[in-house]
Motif scaffolding. Structure first.
Motif: not given
Length: 387
Positions: A100, A53-55, A335-336, A332, A104, A210, A58, A50-51
């Motif tokens: 997490f 996916v977010v990082g 890692n999803i 992303s 990122l 994904s 962003t 999830l880190g």
């Protein structure tokens, strides 16, 4: 001959591959050390994913206006600090947070690194240059993951994350020494970059990544208890089997790079996901045979990483207006798949089924990827006929 300027990208990939995949080998050791169950320890894999996916989107969006080399250095500094934090995590909750945070910079590094590799590549060898970076990730599975797994079993799992932090620090040094300065592209603004998400093709490519690769991660997340409890391998042989998986990954990513340079990525992705489905079914049906599982360990690893270069090329093809952002989306998506595979694969275990049960979840995810790839290929051919 590998260009010197690509070596730091491969070294960074090595560190990232080790911290991501060694979790599967030392999962029981972490569970024991933190006094949690193996399915709970599996959530640490999900937290890292999830880190990523977010990082990935962003961080790339925040630093797209800066020179790529300095951005890569920043990402590796973050990677180093947060993996050191994992080494000293006193409890499960701090470990979840550290995993997490360590995730990122993962996808952001590969996203920017893929663009840097493409600019440093010789003509006609763009995918091969990207494969060099990803080869670092696969070599980690040949060397880093088996050594880390052995250290986790024999010494202490915390030492593994200290080694990963040291690799991150070495990557920072080599990035400064070997990667030339590359000017940042003229910034177009975040809103302009986000317009790539209007492309239905990009969303389909992300869905394929994904969901389809979730099958591999549902297999890999629980490979250690599968091999020890069902196949009846001794725990001392797991590092050797991880090496077999890593050799397969290394072969696969290099083959995938050549395929992506020679053919359109969609047919390659479709064939590779179909063969992945078959391999995962075999892992479930033949899990009691030690010789067969050794062969499947190599083949499944090779098949999974062969998907990397064609998927990366497909995403870049659908995001030319914001190539670094589009490139980062590949990680992303992977890692999803990692988070989904680890989570869904753990559900039958929490219900009391055997460690072979995640294989049926894995095969279903890969088969879903086949369906999505067939849909995207049909759309692509229809667009060509209409043109």
């Amino acid at each position: 001959m590998i260009k010197k300027s690509l070596v730091p990208l491969a070294l960074g990939g090595f560190g990232i591959g080790m911290t991501e995949f060694v979790m599967m080998g030392i999962l029981p050791d972490i569970a024991t050390g933190l006094q949690i169950s193996i399915p709970e320890a599996g959530y640490l894999i999900t937290a890292y994913a999830l880190g990523v996916v977010v990082g990935a989107p962003t961080l790339v969006s925040l630093f797209a206006h800066r020179p790529p080399r300095s951005v890569l250095v920043l990402f590796m500094l973050m990677f180093t600090v947060f993996n050191a934090m994992s080494a000293f995590a006193p409890n499960f909750h701090v470990m979840m947070l550290s995993r997490f945070l360590a995730g990122l910079p993962h996808g952001a590094f590969f996203g920017v690194g893929a663009v840097v590799a493409s600019r440093l590549a010789d003509p006609g060898k763009v995918a091969a240059a990207m494969a060099t970076m990803f080869a670092g990730l696969t070599v980690a599975n040949v060397i880093g993951v088996p050594i880390g797994t052995w250290l986790g079993h024999s010494v202490n799992w915390r030492l593994v994350f200290l080694i990963v932090a040291a690799i991150g620090a070495a990557t920072v040094f080599t990035l400064r020494q070997l990667v030339p300065h590359i000017e940042a592209k003229q910034p177009t603004g975040l809103l302009q970059d986000l317009r790539i998400f209007k492309s239905a093709g990009l969303w389909l490519a992300l869905a394929i990544t994904s969901i389809g690769t979730g099958g591999f991660f549902a297999w890999f997340s629980y490979i250690t208890p599968l091999l020890t409890d069902v196949t009846q391998f001794k725990s001392t042989t797991i590092p050797m089997i991880m090496t077999v998986v890593g050799v397969g990954m290394t072969v696969g990513v290099l083959v995938g790079g050549r395929l992506a340079d020679r053919f359109h990525p969609l047919p390659a992705i479709l064939i590779l996901l179909a063969s992945m489905t078959a391999l995962l079914l075999c892992n479930g049906l033949l899990a009691t045979s030690q010789p067969v599982m050794l062969v499947l360990a190599f083949a499944t690893g090779a098949n999974a990483l062969a998907l990397g270069p064609p998927i990366q090329m497909l995403l870049i093809d659908h995001s030319r207006e914001a190539e670094m952002l589009g490139s980062s989306l590949g990680q992303s998506g992977f890692n999803i798949g990692n988070a989904t595979g680890a989570f869904l694969g753990g559900i039958p275990l929490t219900l009391g089924y055997s460690y072979a049960s995640p294989q049926w979840v894995a095969a279903a995810l890969a088969l879903s990827g086949v369906g999505l790839a067939m849909w995207m290929l049909a759309r692509h051919r229809a667009q060509l006929r209409a043109a």
